[in-house]
Design a protein around this motif. Structure first.
Motif, mmCIF file in Angstrom:
data_model
loop_
_atom_site.group_PDB
_atom_site.id
_atom_site.type_symbol
_atom_site.label_atom_id
_atom_site.label_comp_id
_atom_site.label_asym_id
_atom_site.label_seq_id
_atom_site.Cartn_x
_atom_site.Cartn_y
_atom_site.Cartn_z
ATOM 1 N N LYS A 217 0.777 -1.205 0.040
ATOM 2 C CA LYS A 217 -0.026 0.104 0.017
ATOM 3 C C LYS A 217 0.926 1.150 0.064
ATOM 4 C CE LYS A 217 -4.312 -1.942 1.564
ATOM 5 N NZ LYS A 217 -3.958 -3.256 1.009
ATOM 6 N N GLU A 218 0.359 2.364 -0.687
ATOM 7 C CA GLU A 218 0.979 3.533 -0.846
ATOM 8 C C GLU A 218 1.299 4.079 0.623
ATOM 9 O OE1 GLU A 218 -0.429 6.556 -3.194
ATOM 10 O OE2 GLU A 218 1.441 7.723 -3.734
ATOM 11 N N ARG A 230 6.572 -8.037 -3.109
ATOM 12 C CA ARG A 230 5.306 -7.647 -3.611
ATOM 13 C C ARG A 230 5.270 -6.586 -4.685
ATOM 14 N NH1 ARG A 230 1.748 -7.047 1.254
ATOM 15 N NH2 ARG A 230 3.590 -5.912 1.853
ATOM 16 N N GLY A 231 5.842 -5.389 -4.281
ATOM 17 C CA GLY A 231 5.867 -4.344 -5.165
ATOM 18 C C GLY A 231 4.494 -3.817 -5.094
ATOM 19 N N GLY A 232 4.195 -2.813 -6.202
ATOM 20 C CA GLY A 232 2.945 -2.078 -6.345
ATOM 21 C C GLY A 232 2.343 -2.206 -7.776
ATOM 22 N N LYS A 233 1.504 -1.162 -7.973
ATOM 23 C CA LYS A 233 0.967 -1.415 -9.395
ATOM 24 C C LYS A 233 2.031 -0.442 -10.520
ATOM 25 C CE LYS A 233 -3.651 -2.143 -8.810
ATOM 26 N NZ LYS A 233 -4.650 -2.586 -9.856
ATOM 27 N N PHE A 234 1.953 -0.962 -11.661
ATOM 28 C CA PHE A 234 2.789 -0.199 -12.456
ATOM 29 C C PHE A 234 1.753 -0.035 -13.841
ATOM 30 C CE2 PHE A 234 5.219 0.319 -16.202
ATOM 31 C CZ PHE A 234 6.523 0.975 -15.763
ATOM 32 N N ASN A 235 1.319 1.603 -13.979
ATOM 33 C CA ASN A 235 0.560 1.826 -15.118
ATOM 34 C C ASN A 235 1.372 2.865 -15.920
ATOM 35 O OD1 ASN A 235 -1.690 0.468 -13.873
ATOM 36 N ND2 ASN A 235 -1.958 2.550 -12.677
ATOM 37 N N ARG A 263 2.802 5.915 -13.699
ATOM 38 C CA ARG A 263 3.339 6.035 -12.280
ATOM 39 C C ARG A 263 3.782 4.572 -11.938
ATOM 40 N NH1 ARG A 263 -1.412 6.328 -7.823
ATOM 41 N NH2 ARG A 263 -2.099 4.322 -7.881
ATOM 42 N N THR A 264 5.023 4.691 -10.983
ATOM 43 C CA THR A 264 5.476 3.339 -10.581
ATOM 44 C C THR A 264 5.570 3.475 -9.181
ATOM 45 O OG1 THR A 264 7.292 1.906 -10.697
ATOM 46 C CG2 THR A 264 7.582 4.034 -11.037
ATOM 47 N N LEU A 265 5.421 2.394 -8.225
ATOM 48 C CA LEU A 265 5.852 2.504 -6.507
ATOM 49 C C LEU A 265 7.082 2.652 -6.505
ATOM 50 C CD1 LEU A 265 4.163 2.354 -3.891
ATOM 51 C CD2 LEU A 265 4.970 -0.238 -3.857
ATOM 52 N N SER A 266 7.414 3.773 -5.549
ATOM 53 C CA SER A 266 9.056 4.081 -5.365
ATOM 54 C C SER A 266 9.079 4.293 -3.788
ATOM 55 C CB SER A 266 9.215 5.577 -6.041
ATOM 56 O OG SER A 266 8.884 5.514 -7.444
ATOM 57 N N TRP A 267 10.276 3.981 -3.407
ATOM 58 C CA TRP A 267 10.899 4.039 -2.225
ATOM 59 C C TRP A 267 11.715 5.497 -1.885
ATOM 60 C CZ3 TRP A 267 9.779 2.411 2.289
ATOM 61 C CH2 TRP A 267 10.698 2.612 3.607
ATOM 62 N N LEU A 268 10.852 6.280 -1.527
ATOM 63 C CA LEU A 268 11.191 7.756 -1.551
ATOM 64 C C LEU A 268 11.309 8.273 -0.187
ATOM 65 C CD1 LEU A 268 8.866 9.138 -4.358
ATOM 66 C CD2 LEU A 268 11.082 8.286 -4.350
ATOM 67 N N GLU A 269 12.185 9.192 -0.050
ATOM 68 C CA GLU A 269 12.302 10.206 1.201
ATOM 69 C C GLU A 269 10.794 10.717 1.752
ATOM 70 O OE1 GLU A 269 15.250 12.943 1.683
ATOM 71 O OE2 GLU A 269 16.648 11.670 0.880
ATOM 72 N N SER A 278 8.982 6.303 2.773
ATOM 73 C CA SER A 278 7.947 5.655 2.554
ATOM 74 C C SER A 278 7.572 5.255 1.106
ATOM 75 C CB SER A 278 6.659 6.444 3.025
ATOM 76 O OG SER A 278 6.596 7.458 1.956
ATOM 77 N N TYR A 279 6.921 4.356 0.877
ATOM 78 C CA TYR A 279 6.401 4.059 -0.349
ATOM 79 C C TYR A 279 5.462 4.951 -1.171
ATOM 80 C CZ TYR A 279 8.653 -0.721 -0.112
ATOM 81 O OH TYR A 279 9.529 -1.730 -0.080
ATOM 82 N N GLN A 280 5.854 5.350 -2.261
ATOM 83 C CA GLN A 280 4.904 6.455 -2.933
ATOM 84 C C GLN A 280 4.716 6.192 -4.214
ATOM 85 O OE1 GLN A 280 6.339 10.583 -1.750
ATOM 86 N NE2 GLN A 280 7.330 9.385 -0.021
ATOM 87 N N TYR A 281 3.893 6.559 -4.990
ATOM 88 C CA TYR A 281 3.683 6.320 -6.480
ATOM 89 C C TYR A 281 4.389 7.607 -6.840
ATOM 90 C CZ TYR A 281 1.183 2.312 -6.458
ATOM 91 O OH TYR A 281 0.798 0.910 -6.510
ATOM 92 N N ALA A 282 5.262 7.336 -8.020
ATOM 93 C CA ALA A 282 6.108 8.686 -8.574
ATOM 94 C C ALA A 282 5.634 8.634 -10.185
ATOM 95 C CB ALA A 282 7.559 8.304 -8.319
ATOM 96 N N PRO A 283 5.727 9.940 -10.393
ATOM 97 C CA PRO A 283 5.455 9.902 -12.120
ATOM 98 C C PRO A 283 6.526 9.509 -12.856
ATOM 99 C CG PRO A 283 5.896 12.189 -11.180
ATOM 100 C CD PRO A 283 5.853 11.138 -9.996
#
Lengths: 454, 108
Positions: A217-218, A230-235, A263-269, A278-283
């Motif tokens: 989850k984001e 597991r990862g996230g969604k990739f659109n 957008r893709t799930l990313s491990w960002l500050e 946290s895991y966030q969706y990045a463009p």
């Protein structure tokens, strides 16, 4: 009255069926293949595949029912393990209606339903079957088509889309029969020719339909350390402009420029997170571009020569090739399906620059024999990851390696053909190249196939 | 016409005699009549047999209209359009025979 109507309907049905069946055509192709490869490990492979097809034309307009399927097995043996796979699926099952001159300046209208191929204008972003529908129209000065389809009903062995960590887990889970669930959409417009040059605009989109409850989850603040990541969604979406034409009667060019988004799930500050991340969706903001030149000299043993240059953007802050973004937007280009480049070295077209020079000829005039040579040089535009093993961590060098492939296809008889493909890849090791010195030995592959039309 | 092209019957022979020869050589289905329309796969088989052309592996194993048609499509002697069960017209027979004779003569 009702009985008469039924009889008329029955007779009409018989007539339609007998007409269709009388025009049908079908066939089987059996292919046996053998090969040997040495990349990270040595392995030998063998396979047998039978492809069947069935075609029923409806009249002379081009409308038809068309189906093809395959079955077979493949065996791969390496020093540590032997892996066997049973292959079977329907590759194509479609109804195509071609309506010539339906009116309103439309020259022809095509409507297609079922399972058929989805391919973008470059062939480098998407080339995959899916279940869906397609509408195409040809006007006097332009033509367009739109198509939409779903991949979740394709067998895993026939579903080569792998864009996320979830897709990678699906691939290795033997309890799952079907491949990744994605919605594919393609829209294409071919504009009127300008100075005899063809200009096209196309849009490709893929939407991840994999189950959300099995993904991260984001805003999750702890890094995922589960045994099965597991990862996230990739659109993703791809907007492509392409220009092609002829410089002369025997020299042709094609060029294209693609903007990637999504957008893709990313491990960002994350300043609000107790872990700082946290895991966030990045463009996604990526680029893929290239051009190709094709030169034909039919009088010289039916020769043709081609040069191709490809650039696919990368992102130096990616930690891994799949869902590896760790800062800002995601700059790595990720195609929906991977394309074949070298026989030995053929990574996904992400963070790559490829220069390819090829030539082929028919050396014996009265034999249906074609031989060819392809030379490749591989680079990476950023120090980010490339979809291959053996790269030295922390190495900034862009050079990956060179490959030479030699191939021959020989149609021995009308229903019997053989092909031989050989390739040598020379990785370049650190500090000149990106590979580890231990992984920089020469790699090779040799593949032989024999096909019989039944 | 096909039979006379390879000297199996004289050009002056009657249609009934040509039909009888074709039947006896196994070119035609048992149920065929002189007025029966000819399909493209059957024409392909008649061309292969009358001109003594060698086909692919499957034709050599199972000589018949199906593999004869596939072989001649590969060689470009007959058209694939419309499938193997398409009925042929007289001009197509002459055209296909011409292509096949060219092939046999080594110029195609």
């Amino acid at each position: 009255m009702n009985t008469v109507f039924r009889r008329v309907l029955f007779a009409a049905g018989l007539f339609v069926i007998s007409t269709l069946v009388s025009a049908q055509d079908f066939g089987l192709d059996a292919t046996a293949s053998f090969g040997s490869t040495r990349t990270a490990d040595s392995s030998a492979n063998a396979g047998l595949r039978v492809d069947g097809w069935w075609k029923v034309p409806f009249g002379s307009s081009g409308s038809l029912f068309d189906g093809s399927a395959h079955t077979g097995f493949s065996l791969t043996a390496s020093p540590n393990e032997t892996d066997g796979k049973l292959l079977y699926d329907i590759d194509r099952l479609r109804l195509l209606f071609v309506i010539p001159s339906p009116g309103n300046d439309i020259q022809s209208l095509n409507i297609e339903f079922g399972r058929f191929s989805f391919q973008d204008a470059t062939g480098l972003i998407l080339s995959h079957p899916a279940d869906g529908a397609k509408l195409g129209a040809v006007f006097p000065s332009l033509k367009f088509n739109v198509q939409a389809g779903y991949t979740g009903l394709l067998m895993k062995s026939n579903n080569s889309i792998s864009l996320s960590l979830f897709d990678e887990q699906l691939a290795v889970d033997d309890s799952i029969m079907f491949g990744t669930s994605r919605m594919l959409v393609i829209g294409e417009i071919a504009l009127p020719k300008i100075f005899n040059q063809s200009l096209g605009l196309s849009f490709v989109a893929q939407q991840d339909l994999n189950p959300e409850d099995e993904l991260i989850k984001e805003w999750t603040i702890l890094p995922d350390e589960s045994a099965l990541p597991r990862g996230g969604k990739f659109n993703s979406q791809y907007t492509t402009f392409n220009l092609s034409g002829a410089f002369s009667g025997d020299l042709y060019y094609s060029s294209w420029f693609t903007l990637g988004s999504g957008r893709t799930l990313s491990w960002l500050e994350d300043s609000d997170s107790s872990t700082g991340y946290s895991y966030q969706y990045a463009p996604i903001r990526s680029i893929m571009t290239g051009f190709s030149l094709n030169y034909f000299r039919q009088e010289l043993f039916g020769s043709s020569f081609n040069f191709r240059f490809l650039y696919a953007s990368g992102d130096s802050d990616y930690s891994t090739i799949t869902e590896g973004n760790t800062a800002g937007s995601a700059g790595q280009f990720v195609p929906v399906t991977s394309s074949a480049f070298g026989l030995v070295f053929s990574p996904v077209l992400s963070n790559l620059v490829i220069a390819e020079l090829g030539g082929s000829m028919k050396p014996v005039a009265d034999k249906n024999l074609q031989t060819g040579l392809r030379l490749f040089a591989f680079f990476r535009p950023t120090s980010g990851p490339v979809a291959t093993g053996g790269l030295k961590p922390g190495e900034d060098s862009s050079m990956l390696g060179y490959e030479a492939d030699l191939y021959g296809n020989y149609r021995i008889l009308s229903d019997l053909g053989m092909s031989l493909n050989t390739g040598l890849f020379f990785p370049v090791s650190s500090p000149l190249g990106a590979f580890n010195k231990d992984d920089a030995g020469m790699q090779y592959s040799i593949q032989f196939a024999l096909t019989l039309g039944l | 016409m096909l039979l006379s092209a390879n000297g199996l019957i004289p050009e002056t022979e009657t249609l009934q005699a040509a039909f009888d020869t074709s039947s006896s050589l196994g070119f035609l289905e048992e149920s065929a009549q002189p007025e029966t329309a000819v399909r493209i796969d059957r024409l392909s088989f008649m061309l292969m047999k009358s001109l003594g052309l060698q086909g692919g592996i499957m034709y050599r194993l199972f000589p018949g209209p199906r593999y004869a048609y596939k072989h001649l499509v590969y060689l470009g002697i007959v058209s694939e359009s419309g499938g193997p069960f398409r009925l042929v017209a007289g001009d197509e027979v002459i055209r296909s025979l011409g292509y096949a004779l060219e092939l046999k003569g080594g110029s195609r």
